[in-house]
Design an enzyme around this catalytic site. Sequence first.
Site, PDB file in Angstrom:
ATOM      1  N   ASP A   1       0.298  -6.181   0.215  1.00  0.00           N
ATOM      2  CA  ASP A   1      -0.876  -6.599  -0.557  1.00  0.00           C
ATOM      3  C   ASP A   1      -0.494  -7.877  -1.300  1.00  0.00           C
ATOM      4  O   ASP A   1       0.386  -7.862  -2.162  1.00  0.00           O
ATOM      5  CB  ASP A   1      -1.288  -5.514  -1.559  1.00  0.00           C
ATOM      6  CG  ASP A   1      -1.776  -4.244  -0.878  1.00  0.00           C
ATOM      7  OD1 ASP A   1      -2.440  -4.349   0.164  1.00  0.00           O
ATOM      8  OD2 ASP A   1      -1.491  -3.149  -1.396  1.00  0.00           O
TER       9      ASP A   1
ATOM     10  N   CYS B   1       0.848  -1.191   0.000  1.00  0.00           N
ATOM     11  CA  CYS B   1       0.000   0.000   0.000  1.00  0.00           C
ATOM     12  C   CYS B   1       0.884   1.241   0.000  1.00  0.00           C
ATOM     13  O   CYS B   1       1.798   1.356   0.827  1.00  0.00           O
ATOM     14  CB  CYS B   1      -0.906  -0.010   1.224  1.00  0.00           C
ATOM     15  SG  CYS B   1      -1.876   1.511   1.419  1.00  0.00           S
TER      16      CYS B   1
END
EC number: 1.7.1.13
Length: 275
Positions: A188, A181
């Site tokens: 992620d 992120c």
Amino acid sequence: MNTSHYSVLGHTVPYPKVYDPSLLFPISRAVGRTQIGIGVVLPFVGEDRWHAYELSWLDARGKPCVATATFHVPCDSPYLIESKSLKLYLNSFSAEVFNRAEALRLRIAADLSACAGAAVAVEFGLPPVGSGDKEISLDRLNVDIEDYGPPNPDYLSNVAQNLVEEMVEETLTSTLFKSNCPVTGQPDWASVTVRYFGMPIDHEGLLRYFISFRHHAEFHEQCVERIFQDVLQRCAPQCLAVEARYTRRGGLDINPLRTTSEMAWPLSVFRDPRQ
């Protein structure tokens, strides 16, 4: 112009006790696209498909109801929807009364469409968990890896022309993808699939390219568009589709899909086993 710096992402905020559509936070797609050379005319079609696992409201008698839902945000919308704001928005329905579930569906569709700047389709339920029949896993390759970022398109190439003579149709997938992120730095995790028709793409190079995102910070949607652009420019397939199925966070997962043709859409009608 809305940017992630002004969103709730990365901040501690109270969970809403009443319905509040103003919680939804749009982020301009144009900013990320400019960085990878995408202009007003898009080289792809597609969508961002969201799966919502934590949706609850009250019926006319005050009894809680629960459901799952799928949201389809078109990739040509001017804005993407920031994930934490979407989570908080969905939580704000927990004390809201609806006589019919259909009324809730229409309300969500209207609010998400207003945020994205384009029509967002909303349906209750989720796709089944599964995978495609003819996917080739790149994870099986026995390779040494030393490069974890930034994303390096130099790894992408076609198999040498003296080794192949014909175009192929392949679906290549890897569960080893990780990006981060850009606001919080949280990892992620995703399974990434590339389907194409063209001269064969070098499998080891594609896997190395995927892994070079490991230290990279970029939103899910922008990662997929970067992959699409790099593969299209470096390998020149006649048809191309790229999809990433990210793991769940905050009761949501996102599945961006970009393809040269709606004929290949959707790339997958399944959820990833890790979702």
